[in-house]
Design an enzyme around this catalytic site. Structure first.
Site, mmCIF file in Angstrom:
data_model
loop_
_atom_site.group_PDB
_atom_site.id
_atom_site.type_symbol
_atom_site.label_atom_id
_atom_site.label_comp_id
_atom_site.label_asym_id
_atom_site.label_seq_id
_atom_site.Cartn_x
_atom_site.Cartn_y
_atom_site.Cartn_z
ATOM 1 N N GLU A 78 5.200 -0.124 6.858
ATOM 2 C CA GLU A 78 4.074 -0.701 8.529
ATOM 3 C C GLU A 78 3.566 0.746 8.818
ATOM 4 O OE1 GLU A 78 1.716 -2.402 10.605
ATOM 5 O OE2 GLU A 78 3.068 -3.413 8.818
ATOM 6 N N GLU A 94 -5.347 3.953 10.559
ATOM 7 C CA GLU A 94 -4.863 4.612 9.205
ATOM 8 C C GLU A 94 -5.443 4.505 8.062
ATOM 9 O OE1 GLU A 94 -2.009 2.530 12.730
ATOM 10 O OE2 GLU A 94 -2.269 1.196 10.941
ATOM 11 N N ASP A 139 2.167 -5.624 14.206
ATOM 12 C CA ASP A 139 3.131 -5.553 13.823
ATOM 13 C C ASP A 139 3.418 -7.531 13.254
ATOM 14 O OD1 ASP A 139 4.310 -3.204 13.703
ATOM 15 O OD2 ASP A 139 4.088 -3.039 16.465
#
Length: 497
Positions: free
Chosen positions: A297, A328, A481
């Site tokens: 992750e 990201e 998450d």
């Protein structure tokens, strides 16, 4: 009399059709409607159902989301964990005596002024970000003000701990968490999460989560979206101190899935320590028994050299699956000179075709193939209004359900509801889009009744679904998450892996 007989005849037949329905509830609706019409009783009433696009999409998801045949039993998660102190960013800045100024990004925060400028920079974009605060004493003072602020809330924090918490909500899963776990965090963790004694420490690591709502103002600034700005002075997670404890715990725990996070926390370390630690990360991952998939992750980063090293120094080929968001993904392609790397930032909603091109490039350049000894076969991309799951063909199953489940949890968790409340969410995904800009892609038109769109490109499959975005989010932290955990929970890896 004839009129009465006709009415009675119609009534008896209607009753008969009703009996058929009661006795044979599995009979297709179309058959019942045909029977009704053949009796000259007029068109059958349409079955009740959701009318809004959001309602139809949520109903379609519920039909699509099914558990995989082969399920995870034991999941090991590491290595970043902390206590999140969540509060209003604007109110904290006011409490610190700071005034609205000009926004400016800082890769590392050294002062209160740096904090204020960086917060304004990202609040103006409505974008999430995470930064390291270098000054221990100043951070401690800010953390004390934040922790004692009226309305401040304490939660489980850190990608690994949050993913572990999400998995632990499923009682049939056993979850191992390795990370720096202090007294407050241990108290907050689900009883179903096992923490090895070597992971326990006397003092918690605190991360400050400054939230803002869509339309919230700070000086002349108005936030376009609800989001959060995260910062910390986190040395234990920054050095990934629990990595070796994590790997050494796997032999006894015997997981069938490993989830790793925390690489982004190394940004506060020296280049030499980063390089050394990355090599140790690769060695540690290599020590995980073959056949156990490893999900990495990613999280917000600003150090291009560190990101480039993660891509090129064998980290990507060593993991099986990646989870990341639009910030990201763009930073990754910029750091490694991938597709659309000249783009400085996303202009509003990330273009689906561009995202698809970058995902394709990652799997083609760094994923498993006949000519490359890489384990990487899966990427779960999530942004505010849509998600994409990209997989190398032949390695994963149930990805249609997985991407839908990840998108569904984004709406329920943000709104703090058990199920999708269609009055509190909105469909904001592009109504049509191209699947690629670097080759002749297909044009897709969104259909809420069939919310998962699938396309293929040179041995790689893409599953796209919109998100039902919460209009009044209760909490934005940990959404990524939860999305990745839910997507993994519904995923099935093929036995030959």
């Amino acid at each position: 009399m004839a009129l009465w007989r006709g009415s009675a005849y119609a009534g008896f037949l209607a009753l008969a059709v009703g009996c058929v329905f009661l006795l044979e509830p599995e009979l297709p609706g179309s058959a019942l409607r045909s029977l009704w019409s053949s009796l000259c009783l007029g068109p059958a009433p349409a079955p009740p159902g959701p009318v809004s696009p959001e309602g139809r999409l949520a109903a379609a998801w519920d039909a699509l989301i099914v558990r995989p045949v082969r399920r995870w039993r034991r999941v090991a998660v590491g290595v970043n964990a902390c206590v999140d102190v969540v509060l209003s960013g604007v109110k904290l800045l006011q409490a610190l005596g700071l005034s609205p100024g000009n926004g400016k990004d800082h890769s590392i925060l050294h002062s209160r002024n740096d904090l204020e400028e960086a917060f304004i920079h990202f609040m103006g974009k409505g974008a999430a970000a995470e930064r390291f605060f270098s000054d221990k004493e100043t951070f401690h003072d800010i953390a004390q003000v934040a922790s004692e602020f009226p309305g401040a809330q304490h939660y489980v924090g850190g990608n690994a701990a949050l993913i572990g918490q999400k998995f632990a909500a499923n009682s049939d899963l056993k979850v191992l968490l390795c990370g720096p776990v202090g007294p407050k965090l241990h108290e907050l963790l689900d009883d179903n999460v096992f923490v090895p004694p070597e992971s326990l420490q006397e003092v918690d690591e605190f991360h400050l989560i400054l939230e803002y709502q869509a339309g919230e103002e700070w000086g002349q600034l108005k936030a376009p979206h609800a989001n959060r700005f995260i910062f910390s002075h986190d040395l234990s997670n920054g050095a990934m101190n629990m990595l070796e404890v994590f790997v050494s715990s796997l032999e006894e725990f015997q997981p069938d899935l490993v989830v790793l996070s925390g690489l982004h926390m190394m940004e506060g370390q020296s280049k030499e320590l980063q390089r050394k630690r990355l090599l140790e990360v690769v060695t540690s991952i290599s020590d995980i028994p073959t056949g156990i998939p490893v999900h990495l992750e990613l999280a917000s980063m600003t150090n291009r050299e560190l990101m480039s090293s993660i891509v090129h120094q064998q980290v990507f080929p060593a993991v099986t699956s990646l989870g990341l968001n639009e910030q990201e993904l763009l930073f990754l392609t910029q750091s490694a000179s991938g597709p659309h790397s000249s783009l400085s930032s996303w202009n509003g909603v990330p273009d689906v075709g561009m995202v698809s091109d970058i995902l394709f490039w990652i799997l083609k350049e760094h994923g498993r193939s006949k000519s490359r000894a890489s384990d990487l076969t899966r990427i779960h991309f999530h942004t505010l209004v849509y998600h994409i799951l990209a997989t190398v063909d032949g390695h994963w199953a149930n990805q249609l359900a997985a991407v839908a489940a990840g998108a569904r949890v984004a709406g329920t968790q943000a709104c703090a509801t058990e199920t999708i409340d269609t009055s509190r969410v909105s469909l904001r995904a592009p109504q049509e889009f191209m699947t690629s800009h670097s080759e002749a892609g297909s044009r897709i038109v969104l259909n809420p009744n069939k919310p998962v769109v699938e396309w293929h490109r040179e041995g790689i499959s893409f599953h796209f679904t919109p998100v039902l975005v919460c209009k009044d989010p209760i909490r934005t932290v940990g959404l990524g998450d939860a999305i990745s955990a839910e997507g993994l929970f519904y995923s099935e890896v093929h036995p030959h892996y």
